[in-house]
Design an enzyme around this catalytic site. Structure first.
Site, PDB file in Angstrom:
ATOM      1  N   ARG A  14     -38.980  27.283  33.296  1.00 30.08           N
ATOM      2  CA  ARG A  14     -37.772  26.729  32.682  1.00 30.08           C
ATOM      3  C   ARG A  14     -37.046  27.881  32.018  1.00 30.08           C
ATOM      4  O   ARG A  14     -37.649  28.624  31.259  1.00 30.08           O
ATOM      5  CB  ARG A  14     -38.108  25.622  31.667  1.00 30.08           C
ATOM      6  CG  ARG A  14     -38.587  24.328  32.329  1.00 30.08           C
ATOM      7  CD  ARG A  14     -38.811  23.200  31.318  1.00 30.08           C
ATOM      8  NE  ARG A  14     -37.638  22.949  30.540  1.00 30.08           N
ATOM      9  CZ  ARG A  14     -37.619  22.942  29.195  1.00 30.08           C
ATOM     10  NH1 ARG A  14     -38.719  23.174  28.503  1.00 30.08           N
ATOM     11  NH2 ARG A  14     -36.497  22.708  28.554  1.00 30.08           N
TER      12      ARG A  14
ATOM     13  N   SER B 202      12.700  18.750  35.079  1.00 30.93           N
ATOM     14  CA  SER B 202      12.663  20.044  34.396  1.00 30.93           C
ATOM     15  C   SER B 202      13.196  19.866  32.987  1.00 30.93           C
ATOM     16  O   SER B 202      14.099  19.058  32.754  1.00 30.93           O
ATOM     17  CB  SER B 202      13.510  21.061  35.161  1.00 30.93           C
ATOM     18  OG  SER B 202      13.787  22.194  34.359  1.00 30.93           O
TER      19      SER B 202
END
Length: 448
Positions: free
Chosen positions: A322, A283
């Site tokens: 497409r 930490s």
């Protein structure tokens, strides 16, 4: 900026510690996508040459030019991609120029941009899934060892956050492994089914027939062979099953790895302390902490993956032959999903291999309810004597007294006049209350 300096462009992982430095990061970076695009273009010319649609010399020339990724400027390709909406168009121009005037006309001959983009995506995925499978293998082997070692290590089973009945850590580890094996099987099946894409402008292979190819329908299979991908049954420009399958297996894998990560996060809490990571993270403010970082990163990936998969599933609704936007929407979330899942697989392997199990804490926690965790076992013993309803009422009353008076549940059972002469030996022993946990663990470990 050339490909060798493209790390920042494709993301170095500053905000993605879960995948930074992983094999998945290398397999999905801009360099990797450029490599796949060039491989797709070179394979197309080689496949045409194999079927007599292009000179062998052209195939060799395109392959040589494509092998030199350092000759292509990724930043320039990215900027020029805006003109046509994808990087294939500027790449084809650069590759054609690199091949030279004689053989340049055989670059990208008959294909459309989506053929190359889709095929490159499949190549990147195929290559990125290899290390994922390796890491899933590491994870399941480590979990199998834990399941064997702790087959009979008893700990509290928890349901809806509360102590329920005793279980074993072996069964818990075997369950984690089962999920990992499910993920492995799905990833392997999807990887082996990833197809090449070749259909031309509207999925008809029309340009190749114009070139005089009577066997144009053989070209997609030849193309797939060149790339080590599956031959497509049809062009899949708007039939996005391959991408949806990828999305599903990757999201499932992230979630499957998220389950043991979530359990580790719970079981490694200070007040529970039944497991801990082999090397916890520090930490910035509290020197005493050893955070479960591997589990944290896997859990983060499991939370992000479903949303990325949802975007890919959304592209199934693609219009016409497409579409505009549907396949374009897939590129970044697919890369992110491959990275997240690949990073999670790496972290899960490290988590499983380094996980420390603390049986003494498990024994301590089993005693927190003063024997109430065995109430189901007691009910099983007393039902044949008292009947189900009477046994349930009696045990509920004694459980309430145990909580209110801070008494041991076993002592109250022994003092109960109604139970005089009833054999209560083992009724409050957690090891006697794990049911078939050992057999279930053995059965789970039979799975290869």
């Amino acid at each position: 900026m050339t490909s060798s300096a493209s790390g920042a462009a494709s993301g170095t992982g500053l905000l993605g510690p879960g995948w930074a430095g992983s094999p998945a990061a290398a397999a999905t970076g801009d360099d990797a996508f450029l490599r796949a695009l060039l491989d797709a273009e070179a394979a197309l010319t080689r496949a045409q040459a194999a079927l007599g649609l292009a000179p062998a010399e052209a195939a060799a020339a395109v392959t040589r030019a494509a092998d030199d990724t350092g000759g292509f400027d990724i930043t320039s390709l990215a900027e020029r991609a805006r003109g046509g909406g994808n990087p294939v168009i500027p790449l084809v121009a650069d590759l054609t120029r690199a091949v030279g005037e004689e053989h340049g006309p055989y670059v990208h001959r008959g294909a459309t941009s989506q053929d190359i983009m889709d095929t490159a995506m499949m190549l990147v995925a195929h290559r990125a899934l290899h290390p994922v499978l390796d890491d899933l293998g590491r994870t399941q082997r480590a979990l199998a060892r834990l399941a064997v070692e702790h087959r009979d290590t008893v700990l509290p089973g928890r349901t809806l956050t509360q102590h329920a009945v005793p279980t074993t850590f072996g069964l818990k580890a075997a369950g984690w492994r089962s999920l990992v094996l499910d993920a492995r099987d799905r990833v392997a099946a999807v990887r082996d089914a990833l197809p090449a894409q070749l259909g031309g402008a509207a999925g008809t292979l029309g340009a190749f027939t114009v070139f005089g190819a009577r066997n144009a329908t053989d070209l997609p299979a030849a193309y797939a062979r060149e790339l080590g991908l599956r031959a497509p049954a049809l062009p899949w420009h708007t039939l996005r099953t391959p991408v949806a399958d990828l999305a599903g297996c990757l999201a499932f894998t992230a979630g499957a790895l998220g389950k043991p990560a979530a359990d580790v996060l719970t079981l490694s809490r200070t007040e529970i302390a039944e497991v801990s990571e082999g090397s916890g993270g520090g930490s910035s403010a509290m020197p005493h902490k050893a955070n479960p970082v591997r589990a944290t990163l896997v859990a983060a990936a499991a939370r992000r993956a479903p949303q990325l998969a949802a975007t890919l599933y959304g592209s199934l609704a693609a219009e016409d032959e497409r579409p505009a936007g549907a396949w374009h929407a897939e590129w970044e979330p697919l890369r992110d999903l491959l990275r997240l899942t690949g990073g999670a697989a790496r972290d899960a392997a490290e988590l499983a291999e380094g996980l420390r199990v603390h049986p003494e804490a498990m024994r301590r926690n089993l005693g927190l309810t003063r024997g109430l965790i065995t109430s189901e076992q007691s009910a099983t013993r007393l039902t044949p004597v008292l009947g189900r309803a009477r046994a349930r009422d009696l045990l509920a009353r004694l459980a309430r007294r145990a909580r209110e008076e801070h008494r041991d549940f076993g002592e109250l059972l022994a003092e109960e006049p109604e139970l005089t002469g009833v054999d209560l030996s083992g009724a409050t022993d957690p090891e006697e209350a794990v049911g078939a946990a050992g057999v279930l663990t053995d059965r789970a470990l039979e799975r290869a």
